[in-house]
Design a protein around this motif. Structure first.
Motif, PDB file in Angstrom:
ATOM      1  N   VAL A   1      22.139  12.391  15.063  1.00 54.46           N
ATOM      2  CA  VAL A   1      23.448  11.996  15.589  1.00 54.46           C
ATOM      3  C   VAL A   1      24.477  13.112  15.424  1.00 54.46           C
ATOM      4  O   VAL A   1      25.582  13.017  15.934  1.00 54.46           O
ATOM      5  N   ARG A   2      24.112  14.135  14.696  1.00 50.34           N
ATOM      6  CA  ARG A   2      25.034  15.261  14.555  1.00 50.34           C
ATOM      7  C   ARG A   2      24.220  16.545  14.465  1.00 50.34           C
ATOM      8  O   ARG A   2      23.721  16.907  13.399  1.00 50.34           O
TER       9      ARG A   2
ATOM     10  N   HIS B   1      32.982   5.587   7.465  1.00 50.13           N
ATOM     11  CA  HIS B   1      32.215   6.553   8.226  1.00 50.13           C
ATOM     12  C   HIS B   1      30.752   6.120   8.324  1.00 50.13           C
ATOM     13  O   HIS B   1      30.106   6.295   9.365  1.00 50.13           O
TER      14      HIS B   1
ATOM     15  N   ARG C   1      30.399   3.763  10.957  1.00 48.43           N
ATOM     16  CA  ARG C   1      30.533   4.410  12.258  1.00 48.43           C
ATOM     17  C   ARG C   1      29.209   5.056  12.690  1.00 48.43           C
ATOM     18  O   ARG C   1      28.869   5.070  13.872  1.00 48.43           O
ATOM     19  N   ILE C   2      28.478   5.577  11.729  1.00 44.61           N
ATOM     20  CA  ILE C   2      27.188   6.181  12.080  1.00 44.61           C
ATOM     21  C   ILE C   2      26.227   5.117  12.594  1.00 44.61           C
ATOM     22  O   ILE C   2      25.563   5.294  13.611  1.00 44.61           O
TER      23      ILE C   2
ATOM     24  N   GLU D   1      27.184   4.378  16.094  1.00 44.11           N
ATOM     25  CA  GLU D   1      26.742   5.360  17.089  1.00 44.11           C
ATOM     26  C   GLU D   1      25.262   5.185  17.405  1.00 44.11           C
ATOM     27  O   GLU D   1      24.826   5.304  18.548  1.00 44.11           O
TER      28      GLU D   1
ATOM     29  N   VAL E   1      24.987   2.275  19.735  1.00 38.48           N
ATOM     30  CA  VAL E   1      25.446   2.575  21.094  1.00 38.48           C
ATOM     31  C   VAL E   1      24.413   3.447  21.817  1.00 38.48           C
ATOM     32  O   VAL E   1      24.072   3.200  22.980  1.00 38.48           O
ATOM     33  N   ASN E   2      23.878   4.441  21.139  1.00 41.30           N
ATOM     34  CA  ASN E   2      22.854   5.284  21.759  1.00 41.30           C
ATOM     35  C   ASN E   2      21.665   4.452  22.213  1.00 41.30           C
ATOM     36  O   ASN E   2      21.127   4.641  23.308  1.00 41.30           O
ATOM     37  N   LEU E   3      21.286   3.547  21.353  1.00 46.98           N
ATOM     38  CA  LEU E   3      20.143   2.690  21.615  1.00 46.98           C
ATOM     39  C   LEU E   3      20.414   1.766  22.808  1.00 46.98           C
ATOM     40  O   LEU E   3      19.566   1.594  23.685  1.00 46.98           O
TER      41      LEU E   3
ATOM     42  N   ARG F   1      22.501   2.300  25.242  1.00 50.55           N
ATOM     43  CA  ARG F   1      22.549   3.099  26.459  1.00 50.55           C
ATOM     44  C   ARG F   1      21.154   3.412  26.955  1.00 50.55           C
ATOM     45  O   ARG F   1      20.905   3.422  28.152  1.00 50.55           O
TER      46      ARG F   1
ATOM     47  N   THR G   1      24.607   9.533  25.539  1.00 50.41           N
ATOM     48  CA  THR G   1      24.082   9.347  24.196  1.00 50.41           C
ATOM     49  C   THR G   1      24.721  10.425  23.311  1.00 50.41           C
ATOM     50  O   THR G   1      24.783  11.586  23.700  1.00 50.41           O
ATOM     51  N   VAL G   2      25.198  10.026  22.143  1.00 54.01           N
ATOM     52  CA  VAL G   2      25.891  10.984  21.280  1.00 54.01           C
ATOM     53  C   VAL G   2      24.891  11.793  20.444  1.00 54.01           C
ATOM     54  O   VAL G   2      24.080  11.217  19.730  1.00 54.01           O
ATOM     55  N   VAL G   3      24.951  13.116  20.585  1.00 55.94           N
ATOM     56  CA  VAL G   3      24.081  13.964  19.761  1.00 55.94           C
ATOM     57  C   VAL G   3      24.886  14.754  18.732  1.00 55.94           C
ATOM     58  O   VAL G   3      24.323  15.425  17.894  1.00 55.94           O
ATOM     59  N   ARG G   4      26.212  14.695  18.859  1.00 56.93           N
ATOM     60  CA  ARG G   4      27.029  15.388  17.871  1.00 56.93           C
ATOM     61  C   ARG G   4      28.300  14.583  17.651  1.00 56.93           C
ATOM     62  O   ARG G   4      29.254  14.674  18.437  1.00 56.93           O
ATOM     63  N   ILE G   5      28.294  13.781  16.602  1.00 55.70           N
ATOM     64  CA  ILE G   5      29.484  12.992  16.289  1.00 55.70           C
ATOM     65  C   ILE G   5      30.676  13.935  16.158  1.00 55.70           C
ATOM     66  O   ILE G   5      30.558  15.000  15.554  1.00 55.70           O
TER      67      ILE G   5
END
Lengths: 357, 357
Positions: free
Chosen positions: A234-235, A264, A267-268, A271, A274-276, A278, B232-236
């Motif tokens: 995710v980051r 935080h 929030r992870i 995310e 949400v990715n899932l 999408r 899809t978020v790859v970098r928060i």
DNA sequence: GACGTATCGCAACAGCGTTTGCTTACTCTT
DNA sequence: AAGAGTAAGCAAACGCTGTTGCGATACGTC
């Protein structure tokens, strides 16, 4: 598709309220006559019984039918490195009894099988009905088809253990093994039939796991590895993870918790959800697991907020976020429900060339 | 499951080599006698024909059968804001003819339907065999069930247009509408039957799209929105995206390309693929689309490298990364194959309560 | 030319859902 | 109280699909 309609009728009956033939015929899109035959078969097996009649106006009164919860039982085990949680459930997935065992040290495989078998034997005679078998849910890479714990590359006495085969031989009853998050989702879906046609479950225990149900089929994947969401990045270039990459959701989540930043951390998770959503477009997200249970309100709010921000605001893409209905029994109940599902659920779809291994 | 075996036999025949009844019986796990009946039905419909006999040892020689590619045709359209790419394909998905049309300006819906219909009419009489219908593939949120372009919240003349219904009425033939990436995956799977049982396709055109096939079922999702992997978020906390969030894969990818950092761009695609593989555990990843075609070698290497680094190194979790076999025709061919699939593919699985809308 | 072998095909059968026609059980009307 | 109207349920026949059994066909070998 032998038994598909029988399973569908049983699923409707599992919802609780007695149903009429006419209602079933309506819902399954078959003729009332077919429902008669299906109910006849189910009654012969003792799974369903008559539940009186209701007269609603002129004409012969409708006969109602209901499931017989006590007609079948299954045992479910939730295995972790430190504890073994066990339940017996009836045909509807309700808990009849529960046991808990602390595991002091990491047992070698033969001893582990003995421990598991002892717990099953302790629950063997609880409750009425035919005992169908036992299900085991555990974290980490698990091959549900083969019933083998795959493990990671790290040294591990359990790695490669054919738990299903060993335990089945020890107990003399059918045994199923699956990933903990998948077991949990099967359990949730079993007790709320029809609701979770397209759903994801996010399991927050020590690690982060997920399970998907798409078009009423649990997703297992090509190597039975689906749902390893913990090592989803995710980051990019984030915190180094033991897995060798950087910015994995699980590591970022745990780091946030460790430094006390619950906001935080939530929030992870958001995310990830949400990715899932999408990617596979589920309309229900179920949260479960020890860790999330403590702060579920804040976590759920964060997820709902992220979904509202990240998704189109059209009303027809609404995603329902809910908490597991089973609390701490989530995985043990789910493992038991895998046995029920295996026996009385919709048949697995495996058509096409070279359909069976 | 009416026609499931017929579809499976057709799928085997589509692989190209003539097959014997015995081989089909072996592969589908039915008796040779059943294969006789299935082949009889398929031959009555003209889809399959005899292809000589071979004597391999004592006994009556085996009769071989093969598909008749010229027995059916379908038209596929790939619609974008600037171009319309059209093909006719035969029953095996081979291209019979191709057309290209530049669209100067954004046409209002009635005019758009006319443009689409004109292209279909221009291809209507190309090649032998029965014309089954036309498929349309386009980017953006598309409801494949309803055949409606949903669009985003932004103002858009096409938003909400019931393209399938309008075009079907205009042409008087069956029309299907679907997301471009899903169409592409259907096309790839159609021409390589059996290979893509659990596969993902990553489509890199203007945006970033994906499609999933799990257990031989194309994933559409609860709202027919599956595969929107671009956001899809790859970098928060990464680069701000027009969608309102930060660090979306599509935006990060384009930003990397814009600043000339092709290597980083490839890495972002690679992270997306790894995330996707972890979540749904596919064993084949197909790359396609205009943008990726130019630098496919570097991109594929980056993806392979990331997969090797991010996944367990056990041999039984190998993921094959491949380039689309159809080049620029990917989506148009896929849209045509959706029509073939609809008619002659495995029946859609939609069992369970309230099975049809 | 007789014999063994493998394929092929007809005929009967079995499972599952549909269709059709009749029976049962209740309410409402006269 | 008797008859008409209505809805539910049962039984038998049928259609579709795949299976089982057995005989027919086509090839090799002795």
């Amino acid at each position: 598709m032998a038994g598909a309609h029988d399973a569908a009728v049983l699923a409707v009956a599992r919802r609780g309220d007695p149903v009429s033939r006419a209602a079933l015929a309506q819902e399954l899109q078959v003729t009332p006559q077919a429902i008669s035959k299906i109910l006849g078969r189910l009654m012969d097996r003792g799974l369903v019984e008559e539940a009186g009649t209701v007269a609603a106006g002129p004409g012969k009164p409708t006969t109602l039918y209901r499931i017989v919860p006590g007609s079948r039982r299954a045992i479910g085990l939730h295995l972790t490195r430190s504890r073994l949680h066990s339940v017996v459930v009836d045909l509807t997935g309700e808990i009849l009894e529960r046991r808990e065992l602390e595991i002091g040290r990491l047992q070698p495989v033969p001893e582990l099988i003995g421990t598991l078998a002892d717990e099953v034997r302790a629950l063997r005679d609880v409750g009425p009905g035919m005992l169908l078998g036992a299900g085991v849910g555990m974290p980490g890479p698990v091959d549900g088809e083969e019933g083998v714990y795959r493990g990671t590359s790290a040294p591990d006495p359990w790695r490669g253990a054919p738990i299903r085969r060993l335990l089945a031989a020890e107990l003399g009853m059918p045994v199923l093994l699956d990933h903990d998050s998948r077991a949990a989702l099967v359990g949730e879906a079993w007790s709320q039939p029809g609701l979770l046609r397209n759903a994801a479950l996010l399991l927050v225990e020590d690690g982060l796991g997920a399970a998907l149900c798409l078009d009423d089929q649990i997703v297992r994947g090509a190597h039975s590895h689906a749902g390893e969401v913990g090592h989803t990045v995710v980051r990019i270039d984030g915190i180094a993870c033991p897995c060798g990459r950087r910015g994995c959701a699980q590591t970022e989540y745990r780091a946030a918790l460790d430094r006390g930043d619950a906001e935080h951390a939530a929030r992870i998770l958001a995310e990830v959800v949400v990715n899932l959503v999408r990617l596979v477009d589920v309309d229900h997200v179920v949260l479960g697991g020890r860790t999330v249970h403590e702060q579920h309100e804040a976590t759920m709010d964060a997820i709902r907020e992220a979904l509202a921000a990240g998704l189109s605001d059209d009303p027809w893409v609404h995603v329902e976020v809910m908490l597991s209905t089973r609390g701490m029994d989530l995985i043990a109940v789910g493992a038991a429900c895998e046995v029920l599902e295996h026996e009385y659920g919709l048949p697995q779809v495996l058509v096409g060339p070279e359909e069976r291994g």
